[in-house]
Design a protein around this motif. Structure first.
Motif, PDB file in Angstrom:
ATOM      1  N   UNK A  80       3.816   4.158  14.795  1.00 18.91           N
ATOM      2  CA  UNK A  80       2.579   4.964  14.856  1.00 18.91           C
ATOM      3  C   UNK A  80       1.696   4.716  13.624  1.00 18.91           C
ATOM      4  N   UNK A  81       0.405   4.588  13.882  1.00 16.57           N
ATOM      5  CA  UNK A  81      -0.583   4.342  12.822  1.00 16.57           C
ATOM      6  C   UNK A  81      -1.655   5.425  12.881  1.00 16.57           C
ATOM      7  N   UNK A  82      -2.407   5.529  11.791  1.00 18.45           N
ATOM      8  CA  UNK A  82      -3.627   6.332  11.822  1.00 18.45           C
ATOM      9  C   UNK A  82      -4.618   5.711  10.833  1.00 18.45           C
ATOM     10  N   UNK A 117       2.020  13.988   8.897  1.00 19.56           N
ATOM     11  CA  UNK A 117       2.012  13.944  10.358  1.00 19.56           C
ATOM     12  C   UNK A 117       3.422  14.201  10.879  1.00 19.56           C
ATOM     13  N   UNK A 123       1.717  13.348  16.368  1.00 17.02           N
ATOM     14  CA  UNK A 123       1.345  12.029  16.899  1.00 17.02           C
ATOM     15  C   UNK A 123       2.503  11.472  17.712  1.00 17.02           C
ATOM     16  N   UNK A 124       2.131  10.798  18.797  1.00 19.30           N
ATOM     17  CA  UNK A 124       3.159  10.231  19.679  1.00 19.30           C
ATOM     18  C   UNK A 124       3.651   8.904  19.085  1.00 19.30           C
ATOM     19  N   UNK A 125       4.957   8.715  19.154  1.00 19.45           N
ATOM     20  CA  UNK A 125       5.554   7.465  18.660  1.00 19.45           C
ATOM     21  C   UNK A 125       5.869   6.594  19.880  1.00 19.45           C
ATOM     22  N   UNK A 126       4.870   5.787  20.273  1.00 21.35           N
ATOM     23  CA  UNK A 126       5.051   4.933  21.453  1.00 21.35           C
ATOM     24  C   UNK A 126       5.892   3.718  21.092  1.00 21.35           C
ATOM     25  N   UNK A 152       5.854  13.368  13.997  1.00 20.38           N
ATOM     26  CA  UNK A 152       5.922  12.364  15.062  1.00 20.38           C
ATOM     27  C   UNK A 152       6.870  12.834  16.157  1.00 20.38           C
ATOM     28  N   UNK A 184      -5.801   7.959  15.715  1.00 19.59           N
ATOM     29  CA  UNK A 184      -4.350   7.753  15.828  1.00 19.59           C
ATOM     30  C   UNK A 184      -4.078   6.751  16.939  1.00 19.59           C
ATOM     31  N   UNK A 185      -3.159   5.850  16.693  1.00 18.78           N
ATOM     32  CA  UNK A 185      -2.801   4.826  17.681  1.00 18.78           C
ATOM     33  C   UNK A 185      -1.404   4.293  17.341  1.00 18.78           C
ATOM     34  N   UNK A 186      -0.923   3.442  18.198  1.00 11.61           N
ATOM     35  CA  UNK A 186       0.410   2.865  17.975  1.00 11.61           C
ATOM     36  C   UNK A 186       0.353   1.365  18.114  1.00 11.61           C
ATOM     37  N   UNK A 201       2.788   5.154   9.763  1.00  7.73           N
ATOM     38  CA  UNK A 201       3.480   6.445   9.555  1.00  7.73           C
ATOM     39  C   UNK A 201       2.761   7.150   8.400  1.00  7.73           C
TER      40      UNK A 201
END
Lengths: 141, 479
Positions: free
Chosen positions: A119-121, B429, B392-395, B431, A136-138, A88
């Motif tokens: 969520x990460x970055x 960011x 950003x997408x919160x998967x 979300x 960006x990824x999760x 985050x």
């Protein structure tokens, strides 16, 4: 006649040498203004043979470890980049990675824990702390 | 002292009206029914009611029920037994008499009958000794005698003092319109300045007058002379008009300045005071006696904030109020009747500390505020700014086995957020809402909302505000 040809060749050589030096100076300027460029960046599960393996935008927590791969070209001199990992908006870790001329690929990794889902970055920054790219990824179940 | 002030502060104007109105009704009932037996029964019922309240307070369930039953029965009995008296009061009197008139108490002592009787006794030279009491209790002064109870009349007096009557030698006591006792023995005076021809009857009359405020009338058997004794005075009465005047002055039926009217006024004033005190007691017993404590949690409303600033954070959003009041008021308390408000008119940019007091709380009348929890509130204000932020997408969840979420793109990639400077500095960011991976099996797109923190909103007023399109690519996982 032969002397005349020799003289012409000498003049041409000097001219070529002058142009070459001039072009070389332009290349140095370009190298100083644009030191290197990111040619590839990817989030992956592992690195094998200096290549990212299992690139994705969402990783299972069960993977255990994830990596940020970044490849640069046009590296004029030894320098470094930073990989800043955020979960985050919270900075988790920052890793300093060395780049060497002329092209260099490097990566950083983090070990995942159970409460790392979300969520990460990863921010890739140069030595001047300028942002080059954000990945960006999760992290999911 | 503080408790007394708080208590006085808690009394509403409705309570004062309540007490005064019911006190006046009680007083009017006394005025209308005084002198009748109804008032005595009413006093009895009032005593029963007091006992019933005491029984309730002590938790004596059966006793309080029994008392309640007796009171209900007594009220019915009053209406039935005293229907004539009630009818007389309600029918014979006009509205003025019912509501505010003060009828003077009728002088019940039949003065004319006494005057006629006394002069008939004098004419026939029949010795007589008549005592008309004042305010003093004569029971300890008078001895012996026979209880009588007959209505006063000329004939009654003549027959009492008739020589053949066994009780003719003593004194007759006249109270109101009745002869209450006959043949009574009065104390003799020890004075030595009385005329020689005064006998025992006269000496008894003087003795009685000396020791009380009673008027004593003596009829001489030998001379047929009438003498009136009161206090230290002992005067012969030569005509019936003088006797009538003396009697009227004594029983309070004389002129405007006589003691009777003053006495009646005093009696009414005392009755009025008692009525209002009783009603105040009843009111406190019912309304205040059952004091109840409660605590309610209410939202704290922030008002009059500078429109150029936003509330960033508050230490509390609700406050707990500890209240007290009568059980009826506390029991009927509604949520919309209790409010807690904080005026931010004086607030400045940054952290503000406010103390909560009674002025911040709105309560219905009669309910008292004992304590506010917490007593202080911190409110942070800041000026709102705009900031463009990536989305950003919160998967969440997990893709089916063998699938990998390869890439994701969001459109628009950035949105403008509006919030306080301090808040936006913490955000880099935006979300989306949580998007489940579990049902995704192939590449596609989905529209999802962007979630913002408290105090932050997205710019724009379109219906699609805060919605983004997420395009995703799913592929089979490499071996």
């Amino acid at each position: 006649m032969k002397r005349r040809y020799v003289g012409c060749w000498i003049v041409l050589i000097f001219l070529f040498a002058g142009f070459s030096k001039a072009f070389a100076a332009d290349d140095d300027f370009a190298a100083q203004a644009k030191p290197f460029r990111l040619v590839r960046a990817a989030m992956c599960e592992s690195i094998e043979g200096y290549e990212p393996k299992h690139v994705a935008a969402a990783f299972s927590i069960n993977v255990g470890r994830i990596s940020c791969y970044s490849a640069f070209a046009g590296v004029a001199q030894t320098t470094y980049v930073q990989h800043k990992w955020f979960r985050r908006d919270e900075l988790v870790t920052a890793k300093r990675l060395t780049l060497k001329p002329p092209s260099w690929a490097t990566y950083s990794s983090v070990q995942l824990r159970d409460d790392d889902k979300g969520p990460w970055r990863v921010e890739i920054l140069n030595a001047e702390d300028e942002l080059i790219q954000t990945m960006r990824f999760s992290v999911v179940d | 002292m503080n408790f007394l002030l708080a208590f006085l502060h808690s009394i509403r104007w409705q309570d004062i009206v309540d007490i005064l109105l019911n006190g006046y009704i009680l007083f009017r009932l006394y005025v209308l029914f005084r002198g009748t037996n109804v008032i005595r029964v009413l006093v009895g019922i009032a005593l029963l009611w007091i006992f019933q309240r005491i029984a309730v307070t002590l938790g004596l369930i059966v006793t309080s029920w029994a008392m309640q039953g007796i009171i209900a029965g007594a009220a019915l009995i009053i209406v039935i037994v005293f229907r004539n008296e009630i009818r007389n009061v309600l029918q014979a009197k006009n509205l003025k008499a019912l509501l505010w008139d003060f009828p003077h108490k009728a002088v019940r002592t039949p003065i004319d009958s006494i005057v006629e009787g006394v002069y008939e006794l004098a004419r026939t030279r029949t010795g007589a000794l008549i005592v008309i009491p004042g305010k003093d209790d004569l029971d300890e002064i008078i001895q012996g005698g026979v209880t009588w109870g007959g209505l006063i009349s000329k004939e009654m007096l003549l027959s009492i003092f008739y020589n053949g009557n066994p009780v003719h030698d003593g004194a007759a006591i006249l109270e109101n319109n009745r002869v209450t006792r006959v043949g009574a023995i009065l104390p003799l005076s020890l004075r030595d300045d009385l005329p020689q021809y005064y006998g025992t009857r006269h000496r008894a009359a003087v003795g009685m007058a000396e020791q009380s405020d009673a008027l004593v009338i003596v009829v001489s058997e030998e001379r047929g002379q009438v003498v009136a004794a009161k206090g230290q005075t002992f005067v012969p009465i030569y005509d019936n008009l003088s006797l009538k005047k003396t009697l009227a002055a004594h029983v309070g039926a004389g002129g405007a300045n006589n003691q009777g009217i003053q006495r009646e006024r005093r009696e009414l004033a005392v009755a009025a005071a008692i009525c209002f005190l009783c009603m105040a007691g009843v009111w406190f017993s019912i309304a205040k006696g059952m004091e109840t404590l409660t605590s309610v949690e209410v939202p704290l409303e922030y008002s009059n904030r500078d429109s150029g600033m936003q509330i960033i954070s508050t230490s509390v959003n609700t406050v707990r109020l500890h209240l007290s009041g009568s059980s009826a008021l506390i029991g009927s308390l509604r949520a919309d009747q209790v409010k807690a408000k904080l005026d931010l008119r004086t607030a400045v940019n940054g952290m503000n500390l406010f103390s909560l007091s009674r002025d911040n709380i709105t309560l219905p009348p009669g309910v008292r505020l004992n304590r506010i929890e917490p007593p202080e509130v911190q409110v942070a204000l800041d000026v709102p700014t705009r900031k463009e932020l990536p989305v950003q997408v919160d998967w969440v969840g997990a893709l089916p086995d063998g699938l990998v979420l390869e890439s994701v793109s969001v459109t628009p990639t950035r949105l403008v957020a509006i919030g306080t400077k301090g808040l936006l500095e913490q955000i880099s960011t935006l979300y989306t809402e949580k998007v489940k991976l579990d049902r995704l099996t192939a590449s596609g797109q989905v529209d999802v909302s962007v979630v913002t923190k408290t105090g932050v909103r997205l710019a724009g007023d379109s219906p699609a505000q805060g919605k983004v399109t997420v395009r995703y690519t799913i592929r089979r996982r490499d071996a």
